[in-house]
Design an enzyme around this catalytic site. Structure first.
Site, mmCIF file in Angstrom:
data_model
loop_
_atom_site.group_PDB
_atom_site.id
_atom_site.type_symbol
_atom_site.label_atom_id
_atom_site.label_comp_id
_atom_site.label_asym_id
_atom_site.label_seq_id
_atom_site.Cartn_x
_atom_site.Cartn_y
_atom_site.Cartn_z
ATOM 1 C CG ASP A 73 4.388 1.816 -6.588
ATOM 2 O OD1 ASP A 73 3.573 1.729 -7.539
ATOM 3 O OD2 ASP A 73 5.372 1.067 -6.490
ATOM 4 C CB SER A 74 4.107 7.340 -8.330
ATOM 5 O OG SER A 74 5.510 7.191 -8.192
ATOM 6 N N GLY A 75 4.948 4.283 -9.432
ATOM 7 C CA GLY A 75 5.714 3.637 -10.488
ATOM 8 C C GLY A 75 7.139 4.154 -10.580
ATOM 9 N N GLY A 76 7.387 5.304 -9.945
ATOM 10 C CA GLY A 76 8.716 5.921 -10.040
ATOM 11 C C GLY A 76 9.829 4.993 -9.579
ATOM 12 C CG ASP B 222 9.209 9.597 -5.278
ATOM 13 O OD1 ASP B 222 8.782 8.735 -6.083
ATOM 14 O OD2 ASP B 222 9.688 9.284 -4.180
ATOM 15 C CD GLN C 181 12.709 10.394 -2.311
ATOM 16 O OE1 GLN C 181 13.817 10.163 -1.831
ATOM 17 N NE2 GLN C 181 11.905 9.412 -2.721
ATOM 18 N N GLY D 258 13.316 7.126 -0.156
ATOM 19 C CA GLY D 258 14.765 7.254 -0.309
ATOM 20 C C GLY D 258 15.571 6.723 0.855
ATOM 21 C CG ASP E 187 6.170 -0.858 0.959
ATOM 22 O OD1 ASP E 187 6.537 0.262 1.350
ATOM 23 O OD2 ASP E 187 6.710 -1.427 -0.013
ATOM 24 C CB CYS F 165 3.151 -18.736 15.003
ATOM 25 S SG CYS F 165 2.261 -18.096 13.583
ATOM 26 C CB CYS G 152 -0.123 -18.773 10.941
ATOM 27 S SG CYS G 152 1.282 -19.807 10.490
ATOM 28 C CB CYS H 121 2.683 -22.300 13.368
ATOM 29 S SG CYS H 121 4.033 -21.350 12.638
ATOM 30 C CG HIS I 77 5.387 -18.573 9.884
ATOM 31 N ND1 HIS I 77 4.814 -18.546 11.134
ATOM 32 C CD2 HIS I 77 6.614 -18.018 10.005
ATOM 33 C CE1 HIS I 77 5.674 -18.016 11.989
ATOM 34 N NE2 HIS I 77 6.780 -17.686 11.328
HETATM 35 ZN ZN ZN Z 1 3.014 -19.393 11.873
#
Ligand code: ZN
Length: 361
Positions: A73-76, A127, A175, A202, A252, A290, A292, A295, A321
């Site tokens: 990201d830009s840090g904004g 931004d 924005q 935003g 994200d 699951c 993973c 699990c 998980h």
């Molecule tokens: Zn799992």
């Protein structure tokens, strides 16, 4: 989405590696889980360890030992959410570090230079993420500045080349708060600047979820279809599915990692809190469907015990998980889109998520 560190299939979820590390999980484990791309926060990396250290290691990929794509990201956003005594001016933003109180200035040009030094595959423009709620006058003023900053970022991006011989892309950020007319101006101005992709910023800042979907849908129609669209900072599994349906490709969020560290686990039948006594003797896995590492090998009772006695392994297993769940969700969404049965698939996932939510967080 093609990057110089490989192809990323969409829709994608980017685990958040704030300080050059996705909390409580190793890079090799992320690869194992199928993470295609991670996010780094410019603000944090600029303050610690500092971009000179990262540059001397050949950029962020080399420094953190991750050879897949990275978005920075830009840090904004961190400046506006973490620091006090910040001052926004035409030239840029002056802020005090949340670490030691020292004063710094980010300008559209400097955040491009910093992200060039980091060497991320996708860089973001500086931004201002307007607060929620904000009146229309504030949103207009803020958006004007954000558009001028985007243009300066675009120019700096052209003038300041890649440091490490790999291509880097630059995304614009739409924005405009909850105001359609401002969102429209924002999107139109950014599309003219021809960015490699477009983010919608935003949102998920406290507005009702229906409004978030409405604005997302509105912005999506204004953005070029052939470029990636990134809905920043979103969200729950439900939010992700609704937003994918509205044309979003990239997400994200700290939710899977942060909730995991708080003993909140996402499953196909809703989320569960491992601190609840009901799990004390429960020898079933967190999510029976699951596959993973967590699990396949451990029970809810064991994880609950690890949380109760504050073992570090609790945070690791929960993070594995939760990220596994989010990444699985994105892969399944990808498949469903290709098989042209997304709506039906989404409906079945959402009804599954509702089934187990009685009496648990
Ligand atoms: Zn799992």
């Amino acid at each position: 989405m093609e990057t110089s560190h490989g192809l990323v299939e969409t829709p994608m979820f980017m685990p958040v590696g704030t300080q050059g590390s996705v909390k409580a999980i190793e890079q090799r484990e992320l690869v194992e889980l199928g993470a295609q791309i991670i996010l780094g926060n410019t603000y944090h990396l600029y303050l610690r360890p500092g971009v000179d250290v990262i540059e001397s290691a050949g950029g962020l990929h080399g420094f953190i030992g991750w050879n897949k794509p990275i978005l920075t990201d830009s840090g904004g956003y961190q400046i506006f959410s973490l620091t006090d005594l910040r001052e926004i001016e035409e030239d840029g933003v002056t802020f005090r570090s949340h670490v030691d109180g020292s004063t710094h200035v980010f300008t559209p040009e400097s955040v491009i230079t910093i992200q060039r030094q980091l060497g991320s595959d996708v860089m973001m423009v500086l931004d201002e993420c307007a607060p929620h709620p904000c009146d229309i006058e504030y949103a207009q003023r803020s958006n004007g500045l954000t558009i001028r900053w985007a243009e300066r970022c675009r120019n700096a991006f052209e003038q300041d080349g890649s440091r490490y011989g790999h291509a880097q892309g630059l995304f614009g950020i739409v924005q405009g708060s909850i105001y359609r007319e401002i969102r429209e101006l924002s999107a139109q101005a950014l599309v003219k600047m021809d960015f490699d992709g477009y983010a919608i910023g935003g949102l998920a800042v406290g507005e009702p979820v229906e409004q978030m979907y409405e604005i997302t849908e509105f912005c999506e129609a204004l953005l070029p279809r052939e470029k990636p669209r990134y809905l920043m900072g979103v969200g729950t599994p439900q939010n992700l599915l609704e937003s994918i349906e509205r044309g979003m490709d990239m997400f994200d969020c700290v939710l899977p990692t942060r909730n995991g560290r708080n003993a909140n686990l996402f499953t196909r039948t809703g989320s569960l809190n491992l601190r609840n006594a009901v799990h004390k003797t429960d020898l079933s896995p967190v999510d029976p469907e699951c596959t993973c590492y967590t699990c396949k090998n451990f029970s809810r009772a064991y994880l609950r015990h690890l949380f109760q006695v504050k073992e570090i392994l609790a945070l690791q297993l929960a993070t594995i998980h939760n990220l596994s769940f989010y990444l699985w969700l994105m892969r399944e969404a990808h498949k469903a889109i290709h098989q042209r049965r997304f709506a039906e698939w989404k409906h079945s996932i959402l009804s599954g998520l509702r089934t187990g939510q009685v009496g648990i967080q």
